[in-house]
Design a protein around this motif. Structure first.
Motif, PDB file in Angstrom:
ATOM      1  N   SER A 197       0.831  -1.220   0.000  1.00  0.00           N
ATOM      2  CA  SER A 197       0.000   0.000   0.000  1.00  0.00           C
ATOM      3  C   SER A 197       0.857   1.259   0.000  1.00  0.00           C
ATOM      4  N   LEU A 198       1.920   1.244  -0.786  1.00  0.00           N
ATOM      5  CA  LEU A 198       2.817   2.401  -0.845  1.00  0.00           C
ATOM      6  C   LEU A 198       2.071   3.637  -1.334  1.00  0.00           C
ATOM      7  N   SER A 254       5.224  -4.484  -7.070  1.00  0.00           N
ATOM      8  CA  SER A 254       3.918  -4.831  -7.626  1.00  0.00           C
ATOM      9  C   SER A 254       2.793  -4.695  -6.609  1.00  0.00           C
ATOM     10  N   ALA A 255       1.571  -4.573  -7.146  1.00  0.00           N
ATOM     11  CA  ALA A 255       0.344  -4.490  -6.347  1.00  0.00           C
ATOM     12  C   ALA A 255       0.353  -3.310  -5.385  1.00  0.00           C
ATOM     13  N   ASN A 256       0.974  -2.231  -5.802  1.00  0.00           N
ATOM     14  CA  ASN A 256       0.893  -0.963  -5.067  1.00  0.00           C
ATOM     15  C   ASN A 256       0.207   0.036  -6.001  1.00  0.00           C
ATOM     16  N   LYS A 257      -1.104   0.064  -5.976  1.00  0.00           N
ATOM     17  CA  LYS A 257      -1.867   0.787  -6.981  1.00  0.00           C
ATOM     18  C   LYS A 257      -1.766   2.304  -6.862  1.00  0.00           C
ATOM     19  N   ASN A 298       0.359  -4.693 -11.800  1.00  0.00           N
ATOM     20  CA  ASN A 298      -0.796  -4.240 -11.016  1.00  0.00           C
ATOM     21  C   ASN A 298      -0.484  -3.003 -10.177  1.00  0.00           C
ATOM     22  N   CYS A 299       0.145  -2.028 -10.807  1.00  0.00           N
ATOM     23  CA  CYS A 299       0.475  -0.768 -10.123  1.00  0.00           C
ATOM     24  C   CYS A 299      -0.346   0.406 -10.656  1.00  0.00           C
ATOM     25  N   LEU A 317       5.076  -6.448 -16.370  1.00  0.00           N
ATOM     26  CA  LEU A 317       4.215  -5.267 -16.468  1.00  0.00           C
ATOM     27  C   LEU A 317       2.735  -5.626 -16.412  1.00  0.00           C
ATOM     28  N   SER A 318       2.425  -6.858 -16.053  1.00  0.00           N
ATOM     29  CA  SER A 318       1.056  -7.337 -16.107  1.00  0.00           C
ATOM     30  C   SER A 318       0.084  -6.459 -15.311  1.00  0.00           C
ATOM     31  N   TRP A 319      -1.173  -6.443 -15.762  1.00  0.00           N
ATOM     32  CA  TRP A 319      -2.263  -5.751 -15.079  1.00  0.00           C
ATOM     33  C   TRP A 319      -2.067  -4.230 -15.024  1.00  0.00           C
ATOM     34  N   ASN A 320      -1.334  -3.706 -15.975  1.00  0.00           N
ATOM     35  CA  ASN A 320      -1.237  -2.257 -16.163  1.00  0.00           C
ATOM     36  C   ASN A 320      -1.876  -1.940 -17.520  1.00  0.00           C
ATOM     37  N   LYS A 321      -3.096  -1.438 -17.502  1.00  0.00           N
ATOM     38  CA  LYS A 321      -3.891  -1.285 -18.717  1.00  0.00           C
ATOM     39  C   LYS A 321      -3.287  -0.286 -19.701  1.00  0.00           C
ATOM     40  N   CYS A 322      -2.470   0.618 -19.202  1.00  0.00           N
ATOM     41  CA  CYS A 322      -1.925   1.654 -20.075  1.00  0.00           C
ATOM     42  C   CYS A 322      -0.958   1.100 -21.113  1.00  0.00           C
TER      43      CYS A 322
END
Length: 530
Positions: A273-274, A324-327, A353-354, A379-384
């Motif tokens: 949760s950065l 990763s996973a720090n949205k 997933n950032c 780079l997965s789960w980064n829609k851009c």
């Protein structure tokens, strides 16, 4: 039995060392319970018999192995409740250096018997009690015999249900473990309350190379507590603080001592949760600027400093970085990502997933060109990324070392996969071993055809994943034939993920013929036949 002992160092290397009879490993040991569960029904009874007889066999053999150095009976459930029969023989193997009892369902009586036995093996260097819940609340019973001058180098207590009191005891014990190099306390969510004691003890473990506190209930305050200990851990190579979701915001004013870890090679902060301010503080922890500093308005953390001079990498040995996973990094990591170019040893960059935005992705693309040692890029789960893969074109062309590329759920479009196919066709990405393009459902059959026609150039490819999302099922197009033709020319490939792609009857026959004719051990994981 083995005439050679392989001692695992804290950095993952193995060094063969000559010895007499020195190693005893149970044949029933599995790497995970999943592997055990995957055994066929016909094999279950022999495996069960081996597990039941493991303790008695071990007891019978120990008197004949006076030079034994490694005893690993992990993943044997039937050890639980019978360990005392083994520990009573420990005086016969006083040269034991490695003892692994992971996932043995140890009871409280087992734990007490083990604590009494450890006094009889003074040469012990590695102790692994992971995945034994009864260790929690009873840690003093096990480790109370450790004295100053102990030779223990590796202590693993993963998912042992350790209590806050266990953590306090461990903190008091650490100064006696002067040889300790690896400490793994991961998945013990209650030790965060005793972190003060643990951190105080860490100040006396100057030889520590690996510290893992994954999912340990750490908070914002924990960062400051650990920060005070980092200055004493000059030899630290790996730091894992991942999956501590309350850690976010803790780095804002407490990452100063991170720069003292000059030899740090692995930093794992995924799912912490950065915040934007955390990212800025980490930017200055990774890199310093030599020159004039001018403070701006303190109300703007992102613009706090104006820097006038050259960049100096402080963690120049960093090889693996996982954020990763720090949205919340999505719109605030541009400075950090753009300056990764000054970390020449970086081999693994995981930022899936950032929620990266276009500006941050552009900064990443520009800096990735300079990461010539990069082997893993996730780079997965980064829609851009979708529609913008061309920004990585130069990186893909120059990445001579890239082994793993993950672009799952990146909203890739046909244009992106055609671009990737052309890069592959030109002979780039020749060292690629794993390629993940799954969950990109907007790619048309023509795009998959172009890709499958060129995937044959990835001669070292082992795994390919082009699965669809769970909510989507599609018929395979004519590109499937191109894929089969390509696979023939890929000597090392073993796994092709095609979940939710449905094979028509004609393609089912082609696949069956392929399996019979080629005699290749390749697993096609698809959605089924119709």
């Amino acid at each position: 039995m083995s005439q050679t002992r392989k001692k695992t160092s804290s950095e993952g290397e193995t060094k063969p060392q000559t010895s007499s009879v020195n190693k005893f490993l149970r044949g029933s040991k599995a790497e995970s319970r999943k592997e055990n569960n995957d055994l066929k029904t016909t094999d279950s009874q022999p495996s069960n018999w081996i597990q039941k007889t493991a303790p008695s066999e071990t007891v019978a053999l120990l008197p004949f192995l006076p030079d034994l150095e490694e005893l690993d009976i992990s993943w044997n459930d039937f050890v639980g409740g019978t360990l005392h029969s083994i520990t009573q023989q420990m005086h016969l193997v006083s040269k034991l250096k490695i003892l692994r009892l992971g996932s043995c369902r140890l009871t409280t009586d087992d734990v007490q018997a083990l604590g009494e036995a450890l006094e009889m093996i003074p040469e012990l260097e590695e102790l692994n009690l992971s995945w034994n819940s009864k260790v929690g609340g009873n840690l003093p019973l096990i480790l109370q015999k450790f004295q100053k001058g102990s030779k223990i180098q590796m202590l693993k207590l993963v998912d042992c249900t350790l209590t806050s009191e266990d953590g306090t005891f461990l903190g008091q014990l650490l100064p006696m473990l002067q040889s300790l190099e690896v400490l793994d306390l991961s998945i013990n969510r209650d030790i965060g309350g005793s972190l003060n004691s643990i951190a105080q003890g860490l100040k006396s473990t100057s030889n520590l190379k690996v510290l893992k506190l994954h999912s340990c209930g750490l908070s914002q305050k924990s960062v400051k507590i650990l920060d005070a200990a980092f200055r004493y851990l000059a030899e630290l190579r790996k730091l894992d603080l991942s999956c501590n979701k309350d850690l976010g915001g803790g780095f804002e004013d407490s990452s100063a001592q991170l720069v003292m870890l000059k030899h740090l090679q692995v930093l794992d902060l995924h799912q912490c949760s950065l915040t934007a301010d955390d990212v800025m503080s980490l930017t200055f922890a990774l890199l310093a600027w030599k020159g004039a500093w001018k403070q701006e308005s303190p109300s703007s953390m992102l613009g706090r400093w104006l820097v006038c001079a050259q960049v100096i990498p402080l963690l120049s040995n960093l090889q693996e970085l996982d954020l990763s996973a720090n949205k919340k990094m999505g719109n605030s990591s541009e400075n950090l990502l753009s300056r990764l170019r000054f970390l020449p040893a970086l081999k693994s960059l995981v930022i899936n997933n950032c929620a990266l935005e276009s500006e941050t992705f552009t900064a990443l693309a520009e800096t990735s060109v300079h990461l010539s040692a990069l082997e893993v890029f996730n780079l997965s789960w980064n829609k851009c990324v979708g529609g913008n893969l061309k920004l990585l074109l130069e990186t893909l062309k120059l990445s001579m070392s890239l082994r793993v590329l993950r672009l799952s759920s990146c909203s890739l479009v046909t244009e992106d996969v055609v671009l990737l196919a052309s890069v592959i066709q030109m002979g780039h990405l020749a060292k690629l071993r794993k390629l993940d393009l799954s969950y990109n459902d907007s790619i048309c059959d023509a795009g998959w055809t172009m890709f499958c026609q060129n995937v044959r150039f990835l001669k070292e490819l082992i795994e390919l994943d082009i699965s669809l999302r769970p909510s989507n099922f599609r018929d395979c197009g004519q590109w499937f034939r191109h894929l089969l033709c390509a696979v023939i020319k890929l000597p090392q490939i073993t796994e092709i993920g095609m979940k939710r792609w449905i094979l028509p009857a004609s393609q089912e026959e082609e696949l069956e013929c392929f399996d019979q004719d080629k005699k290749r051990s390749i697993h096609f994981d698809h959605g089924g036949f119709q």
